[in-house]
Scaffold this motif. Structure first.
Motif, short mmCIF file in Angstrom:
data_model
loop_
_atom_site.label_atom_id
_atom_site.label_comp_id
_atom_site.label_asym_id
_atom_site.label_seq_id
_atom_site.Cartn_x
_atom_site.Cartn_y
_atom_site.Cartn_z
N GLY A 1 10.04 -8.81 15.62
CA GLY A 1 9.40 -9.00 16.87
C GLY A 1 9.69 -10.82 17.20
O GLY A 1 10.13 -11.51 16.08
N SER A 2 9.26 -11.00 18.34
CA SER A 2 9.29 -12.43 18.85
C SER A 2 8.31 -12.61 20.04
O SER A 2 8.18 -11.47 20.77
N THR A 3 7.83 -13.63 20.41
CA THR A 3 7.01 -14.03 21.34
C THR A 3 5.81 -13.28 21.33
O THR A 3 5.25 -12.68 22.30
N LEU A 4 5.26 -12.72 20.26
CA LEU A 4 4.04 -11.97 20.02
C LEU A 4 3.07 -12.88 20.50
O LEU A 4 2.84 -13.84 20.05
N THR A 5 2.00 -12.15 20.76
CA THR A 5 0.66 -12.84 21.14
C THR A 5 -0.57 -12.32 20.38
O THR A 5 -0.54 -12.26 19.31
N GLY A 6 -1.37 -11.62 21.12
CA GLY A 6 -2.57 -10.96 20.50
C GLY A 6 -2.36 -9.39 20.10
O GLY A 6 -3.46 -8.89 19.63
N THR A 7 -1.52 -8.95 20.52
CA THR A 7 -1.40 -7.37 20.35
C THR A 7 -0.05 -7.02 19.51
O THR A 7 1.06 -7.49 19.76
N ALA A 8 -0.64 -6.31 18.43
CA ALA A 8 0.52 -5.82 17.36
C ALA A 8 1.57 -4.80 17.93
O ALA A 8 0.83 -3.88 18.60
N PRO A 9 2.65 -4.83 17.83
CA PRO A 9 3.58 -3.64 18.37
C PRO A 9 3.58 -2.50 18.06
O PRO A 9 2.83 -2.29 16.66
N ALA A 10 3.83 -1.39 18.44
CA ALA A 10 3.47 0.13 18.08
C ALA A 10 4.14 0.28 16.90
O ALA A 10 3.79 1.16 16.06
N THR A 11 5.39 -0.27 16.68
CA THR A 11 6.07 -0.05 15.35
C THR A 11 6.81 -1.33 15.06
O THR A 11 7.01 -2.48 15.64
N ILE A 12 7.19 -1.44 13.69
CA ILE A 12 7.98 -2.48 13.14
C ILE A 12 9.24 -2.44 13.70
O ILE A 12 10.09 -1.50 12.86
N ALA A 13 9.80 -2.91 14.63
CA ALA A 13 11.24 -2.80 15.14
C ALA A 13 12.11 -3.61 14.64
O ALA A 13 11.89 -5.04 14.47
N THR A 14 13.33 -3.14 14.23
CA THR A 14 14.42 -4.14 13.60
C THR A 14 13.69 -5.12 12.45
O THR A 14 14.15 -6.44 12.80
N PRO A 15 13.36 -4.69 11.52
CA PRO A 15 12.81 -5.84 10.52
C PRO A 15 14.02 -6.43 9.78
O PRO A 15 14.95 -5.82 9.55
N ALA A 16 13.86 -7.67 9.50
CA ALA A 16 14.76 -8.51 8.98
C ALA A 16 14.28 -9.00 7.51
O ALA A 16 13.15 -9.35 7.43
N PHE A 17 15.01 -8.96 6.59
CA PHE A 17 14.50 -9.41 5.35
C PHE A 17 13.75 -10.97 5.40
O PHE A 17 14.54 -11.56 5.96
N LYS A 18 12.98 -11.09 4.23
CA LYS A 18 12.43 -12.31 4.29
C LYS A 18 12.11 -12.42 2.70
O LYS A 18 11.51 -11.81 2.16
N ARG A 19 12.63 -13.41 2.63
CA ARG A 19 12.68 -13.99 0.85
C ARG A 19 11.27 -14.41 0.54
O ARG A 19 10.69 -13.92 -0.65
N HIS A 20 10.40 -14.96 1.39
CA HIS A 20 9.26 -15.35 0.96
C HIS A 20 8.08 -14.44 1.16
O HIS A 20 8.14 -13.62 2.39
N VAL A 21 7.45 -13.97 0.29
CA VAL A 21 6.53 -12.80 0.43
C VAL A 21 5.20 -13.32 0.21
O VAL A 21 4.62 -13.92 -0.94
N PRO A 22 4.23 -13.30 1.16
CA PRO A 22 2.96 -13.72 1.22
C PRO A 22 1.99 -12.82 0.24
O PRO A 22 2.27 -11.59 0.64
N LEU A 23 0.86 -13.28 -0.17
CA LEU A 23 -0.24 -12.42 -0.76
C LEU A 23 -0.93 -11.79 0.16
O LEU A 23 -1.38 -12.56 1.15
N VAL A 24 -1.15 -10.46 0.09
CA VAL A 24 -2.29 -9.94 0.81
C VAL A 24 -3.18 -9.28 0.06
O VAL A 24 -2.71 -8.39 -0.84
N ILE A 25 -4.27 -9.24 0.46
CA ILE A 25 -5.53 -8.34 -0.35
C ILE A 25 -6.12 -7.36 0.84
O ILE A 25 -6.40 -7.97 1.90
N ALA A 26 -5.96 -6.29 0.59
CA ALA A 26 -6.80 -5.30 1.43
C ALA A 26 -7.88 -4.71 0.81
O ALA A 26 -8.04 -4.61 -0.40
N THR A 27 -9.15 -4.95 1.47
CA THR A 27 -10.25 -4.21 1.08
C THR A 27 -10.78 -3.33 2.13
O THR A 27 -10.50 -3.06 3.17
#
Length: 188
Positions: free
Chosen positions: A162-188
């Motif tokens: 995505g690009s120029t996203l604001t407050g709404t998540a896109p319906a799909t993850i379109a054309t994902p690009a590899f990112k070397r940096h992996v943020p920590l996420v915790i799901a509860t």
């Protein structure tokens, strides 16, 4: 060869260091995380208005209500929009948090964002936890480095889309690009 392949030790002993990483007992405090709490550092999230999504293994029966990301050394400066979202393994949006608009996000601060609708996981597997921040300075996040997929069937541990996203998540993850940096996420 055994069930453990060529490994000859006791897996509980070999993985015991993970018990010292400070995570609560998942039988007492439910959570799922994509990384252990060791060897983490300050990593860039994504450019302003770009979504970063990380692979997160969830199990059948899990009820996911919140996604937590932790800022590192750089705070968000002048945020205008940010949200977290949960996607299935095919990259289809399941739920997102409310847009946080201009809410401050200081350095070294865990930000727990509630999904608009809690998601009951019906199939164990890889899901994607996503974060998008639109700000003059996007916060850095606590995370690690990951290698690019090399084997058939391997997915990205972290990716941007995505690009120029604001407050709404896109319906799909379109054309994902590899990112070397992996943020920590915790799901509860």
């Amino acid at each position: 060869m055994t069930l453990l392949g060529t490994f000859k030790g006791n897996p509980r002993n070999d993985l015991g260091w993970l018990n010292s990483a400070g995570r609560p007992d998942p039988d007492v405090t439910f959570h799922r995380a994509n990384l252990p709490r060791v060897a983490l550092d300050d990593v860039p999230a994504a450019a302003t208005g770009v979504m970063c999504s990380v692979a997160l293994y969830l199990q059948d029966g899990d009820l996911i209500s919140n996604l937590t990301f932790i800022s590192a050394g750089t705070a968000a400066a002048s945020p205008t929009n940010y949200f977290a979202a949960l996607y299935n393994g095919a990259g289809v949006l399941l739920a997102q948090s409310a847009d946080q608009l201009t809410a401050a996000w200081a350095a070294d601060t865990a930000k727990t964002l509630a999904l608009a609708t809690a998601q009951r996981i019906t199939k164990s597997g890889i899901y994607y936890a996503a974060l998008s921040v639109t700000a003059s300075t996007v916060p850095t996040l606590v995370g690690s480095l990951g290698a690019k997929p090399v084997l058939t069937g391997e997915g990205n541990l972290s990716q941007t889309s995505g690009s120029t996203l604001t407050g709404t998540a896109p319906a799909t993850i379109a054309t994902p690009a590899f990112k070397r940096h992996v943020p920590l996420v915790i799901a509860t």
